[in-house]
Every structure is written in C-alpha cells, then in structure tokens.
Scaffold this motif. Structure first.
Motif, PDB file in Angstrom:
ATOM      1  N   LYS A 189      -6.735   5.186  -0.775  1.00 51.95           N
ATOM      2  CA  LYS A 189      -7.422   5.755  -2.045  1.00 51.95           C
ATOM      3  C   LYS A 189      -8.319   5.178  -2.534  1.00 51.95           C
ATOM      4  O   LYS A 189      -9.440   5.607  -2.908  1.00 51.95           O
ATOM      5  N   LEU A 190      -8.204   3.508  -2.498  1.00 54.31           N
ATOM      6  CA  LEU A 190      -9.424   2.889  -2.852  1.00 54.31           C
ATOM      7  C   LEU A 190     -10.582   3.087  -1.952  1.00 54.31           C
ATOM      8  O   LEU A 190     -11.698   3.268  -2.466  1.00 54.31           O
ATOM      9  N   HIS A 191     -10.360   3.008  -0.657  1.00 56.18           N
ATOM     10  CA  HIS A 191     -11.519   3.126   0.217  1.00 56.18           C
ATOM     11  C   HIS A 191     -11.990   4.424   0.325  1.00 56.18           C
ATOM     12  O   HIS A 191     -13.172   4.695   0.728  1.00 56.18           O
ATOM     13  N   ALA A 192     -11.393   5.500  -0.244  1.00 55.95           N
ATOM     14  CA  ALA A 192     -11.843   7.083  -0.212  1.00 55.95           C
ATOM     15  C   ALA A 192     -12.679   7.121  -1.391  1.00 55.95           C
ATOM     16  O   ALA A 192     -13.334   8.386  -1.707  1.00 55.95           O
ATOM     17  N   CYS A 193     -12.688   6.232  -2.448  1.00 56.37           N
ATOM     18  CA  CYS A 193     -13.722   6.400  -3.753  1.00 56.37           C
ATOM     19  C   CYS A 193     -15.192   6.547  -3.327  1.00 56.37           C
ATOM     20  O   CYS A 193     -15.543   5.876  -2.765  1.00 56.37           O
ATOM     21  N   ARG A 194     -15.704   7.386  -3.732  1.00 52.12           N
ATOM     22  CA  ARG A 194     -17.182   7.918  -3.288  1.00 52.12           C
ATOM     23  C   ARG A 194     -17.741   8.014  -4.941  1.00 52.12           C
ATOM     24  O   ARG A 194     -19.106   8.227  -4.860  1.00 52.12           O
ATOM     25  N   ALA A 195     -17.327   8.085  -6.033  1.00 52.21           N
ATOM     26  CA  ALA A 195     -17.900   8.147  -7.105  1.00 52.21           C
ATOM     27  C   ALA A 195     -18.598   6.931  -7.340  1.00 52.21           C
ATOM     28  O   ALA A 195     -18.076   5.751  -7.257  1.00 52.21           O
ATOM     29  N   PRO A 196     -19.700   6.728  -8.147  1.00 53.04           N
ATOM     30  CA  PRO A 196     -20.259   5.566  -8.404  1.00 53.04           C
ATOM     31  C   PRO A 196     -19.651   4.652  -9.208  1.00 53.04           C
ATOM     32  O   PRO A 196     -18.972   5.195  -9.998  1.00 53.04           O
ATOM     33  N   ARG A 207     -18.701   2.448   3.917  1.00 55.38           N
ATOM     34  CA  ARG A 207     -18.910   1.201   2.673  1.00 55.38           C
ATOM     35  C   ARG A 207     -18.493   2.012   1.286  1.00 55.38           C
ATOM     36  O   ARG A 207     -18.718   3.074   1.068  1.00 55.38           O
ATOM     37  N   GLY A 208     -18.090   1.221   0.451  1.00 57.20           N
ATOM     38  CA  GLY A 208     -17.441   1.591  -0.562  1.00 57.20           C
ATOM     39  C   GLY A 208     -16.766   0.425  -1.523  1.00 57.20           C
ATOM     40  O   GLY A 208     -16.875  -0.846  -0.955  1.00 57.20           O
ATOM     41  N   PRO A 209     -16.187   0.700  -2.568  1.00 54.65           N
ATOM     42  CA  PRO A 209     -15.278  -0.274  -3.002  1.00 54.65           C
ATOM     43  C   PRO A 209     -14.167  -1.001  -2.290  1.00 54.65           C
ATOM     44  O   PRO A 209     -13.271  -0.084  -1.696  1.00 54.65           O
ATOM     45  N   ILE A 210     -14.092  -2.159  -2.324  1.00 54.74           N
ATOM     46  CA  ILE A 210     -12.979  -2.832  -1.464  1.00 54.74           C
ATOM     47  C   ILE A 210     -12.411  -4.024  -2.529  1.00 54.74           C
ATOM     48  O   ILE A 210     -13.114  -4.184  -3.303  1.00 54.74           O
ATOM     49  N   HIS A 211     -11.020  -4.199  -2.199  1.00 54.53           N
ATOM     50  CA  HIS A 211     -10.315  -5.130  -2.945  1.00 54.53           C
ATOM     51  C   HIS A 211     -10.969  -6.435  -2.894  1.00 54.53           C
ATOM     52  O   HIS A 211     -10.951  -7.208  -3.818  1.00 54.53           O
ATOM     53  N   GLY A 212     -11.197  -7.019  -1.729  1.00 55.40           N
ATOM     54  CA  GLY A 212     -11.709  -8.363  -1.236  1.00 55.40           C
ATOM     55  C   GLY A 212     -10.654  -9.440  -0.997  1.00 55.40           C
ATOM     56  O   GLY A 212     -10.951 -10.362  -0.431  1.00 55.40           O
ATOM     57  N   ASP A 213      -9.199  -9.110  -1.312  1.00 56.00           N
ATOM     58  CA  ASP A 213      -8.451 -10.049  -0.948  1.00 56.00           C
ATOM     59  C   ASP A 213      -7.120  -9.498  -0.901  1.00 56.00           C
ATOM     60  O   ASP A 213      -6.279  -9.698  -1.598  1.00 56.00           O
ATOM     61  N   ALA A 214      -7.075  -8.664   0.095  1.00 54.12           N
ATOM     62  CA  ALA A 214      -5.883  -7.703   0.393  1.00 54.12           C
ATOM     63  C   ALA A 214      -4.623  -8.346   1.098  1.00 54.12           C
ATOM     64  O   ALA A 214      -4.963  -8.453   2.216  1.00 54.12           O
ATOM     65  N   HIS A 215      -3.701  -8.245   0.170  1.00 58.12           N
ATOM     66  CA  HIS A 215      -2.331  -8.992   0.865  1.00 58.12           C
ATOM     67  C   HIS A 215      -1.256  -8.940   0.042  1.00 58.12           C
ATOM     68  O   HIS A 215      -1.670  -7.992  -1.050  1.00 58.12           O
ATOM     69  N   HIS A 216      -0.215  -8.877   0.414  1.00 56.28           N
ATOM     70  CA  HIS A 216       1.438  -8.545  -0.275  1.00 56.28           C
ATOM     71  C   HIS A 216       1.386  -9.272  -1.474  1.00 56.28           C
ATOM     72  O   HIS A 216       1.646  -8.469  -2.425  1.00 56.28           O
ATOM     73  N   LEU A 217       0.760 -10.338  -1.706  1.00 59.33           N
ATOM     74  CA  LEU A 217       1.154 -11.234  -3.113  1.00 59.33           C
ATOM     75  C   LEU A 217      -0.156 -10.450  -4.077  1.00 59.33           C
ATOM     76  O   LEU A 217       0.277 -11.059  -5.154  1.00 59.33           O
ATOM     77  N   ASN A 218      -1.200  -9.699  -3.580  1.00 55.13           N
ATOM     78  CA  ASN A 218      -2.140  -9.142  -4.533  1.00 55.13           C
ATOM     79  C   ASN A 218      -1.561  -7.617  -4.565  1.00 55.13           C
ATOM     80  O   ASN A 218      -2.452  -6.821  -5.121  1.00 55.13           O
ATOM     81  N   ALA A 219      -0.396  -7.466  -4.656  1.00 53.96           N
ATOM     82  CA  ALA A 219       0.282  -6.009  -5.059  1.00 53.96           C
ATOM     83  C   ALA A 219       1.548  -6.051  -5.656  1.00 53.96           C
ATOM     84  O   ALA A 219       2.190  -7.394  -5.357  1.00 53.96           O
TER      85      ALA A 219
END
Length: 308
Positions: A127-134, A189-201
């Motif tokens: 869902k994050l990577h599918a964001c296309r709105a500015p 390209r689009g919004p990314i989390h930048g530090d994607a892992h289990h402890l950041n969820a």
C-alpha cells in the motif's frame, strides 16, 4: 504548530545518553501535559523510546540532526489518509523540539502476544509503494546518492574503526559506487519507508494487522530499497529460512530475482555497518558487534548478525 526548543543546549551524538534523553522526556511531557513519572525505556539506540506508566503513550525522542528532520507528523497524517497501515499519533501538539531533538507521542500497542512476521508486512508495504498522490511534506529524493554520502561520513566520523578498517570500508564503498549508474530500477519511484524491517512495525491487535512505524528515514525513492532492507534483516537476523519467501509471495515481487539485487544488498549492508559504527561507543557491546561484522565482511563470511 511546532514548539521550538525548550532548552538552549543541543545534544550531540556523544551526549545522546539515557540521562539526557530522560531530561528531554520530562520537559516534553511537562509541555504536553503527560505524566513522565516511572516511564520505562523501551529502546535507546537510533532513537530513545519511552513508555509512560500512567498512560498508554510511547514517547519517541529522535537523535540530534543538524541537517534537520523530516516532518514525520505531517507524513503519518497523510499516510493515514492514503490508507497505509501506520501506528497512530496521540492527539496533541507535536512534534516538540527540545535540545535539538524532535519529540513525538504515539499510541502504545502491546506486543506481548503477537510477533510481526515478514509476511505481515507485505500488505502495508504494498500500500505504501502504491501511493501515487503527491506527498504534502518534504522528503529526501536522492536515496542512493545520500546513502553513499552517509557511508563516507560514518566511516570518517566514529571512534571505533582502525585506519585499516576505514580504508577497507572506503574501498568497498568506491567499488559499489562504480556500478551505481548501471543499476536498472524496475519498480515505480514513490514514498518509501527507508528502514523497512520487523522492529519498525507493530501488531495492531484491535485491527488484527501489522502497522508500520519509525518513519524518520522516509524518502521518495525506489521501492527496491525497502524490499532489499527487509531481505537483509530476514537473512542476517536469524529469521526462519522461508521468512522472506512468504513476504515476496504476498507482496508480488521477489527482490532476489532482480538484476540489481546483489549490488543493493551489499550497499544496504555497508550502510548498516557504517551507521552503527558511527553510533557506537568505543568498548561497548554495540562496537564489538560492528567490528565482528567488519571482520566477516573482510572474509566474505555470511554470518548472522546480532540486533543492535
């Protein structure tokens, strides 16, 4: 609105200690009207994270950053509008800026009865990577360029690396940089989390889903960055052998099948090693772990890593 510094003395990397962040916690809670008495430390490494005893509120104190912080509060509010699963903010004026550190207040989610798996993260990241709105807040948009800069800075600004280790890490960085222009990104390209892992969820029990947290490294960039980061964590930190397989199946793309995977994997691991070197104090357990990783890097040994 954002309250500006309540204290004139800014912290630094070396003074970002539990004693000093406790003082920030008490000041921030005093401003926000929360009770900081008996608050417990949940984590104190990249950020200082405290759980209040009197209320189900998590207080996060970011490290001092003289280059500025992104507007995490504005980003999270926008992500919620986009239906991206994310941990919720407490309804109070925030962020606060105290001693050069951003302070935010979050809803506490008890994690005792459910561990977040990689497969749980497939939907939130899709869902994050599918964001296309500015995106309505300013986010860094040169992820790879910034990564090479951050690696160089971390190598040169730490107290634990020998001259030989610094030279080796710089050489490895240069080897990776030589191939950067040859990488062919395949995801939009689009919004990314930048530090994607289990402890950041976190697991949101009332809604029976995983939600993303720790947005300080969010950026505009290639989704491959998030996917490679999660793969590194699955492989390096002792998760089941099929952990990433299940994520990739649910997400619909396996980063390991992409032509740039090995390059991005190596770059991501080098960034993790050097960043932790910068944050580690000489003689500490975290320094010992970083040096162990460096020795394995020299020998090209695929060792498991310990969580820092």
């Amino acid at each position: 609105m954002t309250r500006q510094d309540a204290e004139p003395m800014h912290l630094t990397e070396s003074t970002f200690t539990p004693e000093n962040t406790r003082n920030i916690l008490e000041t921030a809670c005093g401003i926000a009207g929360f009770d900081a008495a008996s608050a417990v430390v949940m984590r104190h490494h990249t950020n200082a994270v405290y759980l209040l005893a009197a209320q189900p509120i998590v207080v996060k104190i970011g490290r001092p950053d003289h280059h500025g912080h992104i507007d995490v509060v504005g980003l999270v509010r926008w992500l919620q509008q986009q239906a991206v699963p994310t941990v919720s903010l407490i309804d109070t004026e925030q962020p606060l800026h105290i001693s050069g550190c951003p302070v935010t207040f979050w809803r506490y989610l008890d994690q005792q009865n459910r561990i977040v798996s990689a497969a749980d993260l497939a939907e939130p990241f899709a869902k994050l990577h599918a964001c296309r709105a500015p995106v309505p807040v300013a986010l860094p948009d040169q992820q790879i360029t910034y990564t090479f800069e951050a690696i160089s800075t971390a190598i040169d600004n730490n107290t634990i690396l020998s001259a030989q280790d610094r030279a080796m890490l710089h050489e490895r960085r240069e080897q990776l940089a030589e191939h950067a222009d040859n990488i062919r990104w395949v995801l939009p390209r689009g919004p990314i989390h930048g530090d994607a892992h289990h402890l950041n969820a976190l697991w949101d029990k009332p809604n029976e889903c995983a939600v993303l947290a720790d947005w300080e490294n969010a950026a505009i960039g290639p989704p491959e960055w998030d996917l490679a980061t999660l793969e590194v964590h699955c492989r390096r930190f002792g998760h089941p052998a099929d952990e990433y397989d299940r994520f990739a199946t649910s997400y619909g793309f396996d980063i390991r099948d992409w032509s740039g995977y090995r390059w991005l994997r190596d770059l991501r691991e080098l960034r993790m090693i050097t960043t932790n070197a910068r944050k580690s104090a000489r003689g500490s357990s975290t320094a010992a772990e970083v040096l162990r990783r460096i020795e394995a890097l020299k020998a090209n040994a695929p060792i498991g890593w310990n969580i820092l």
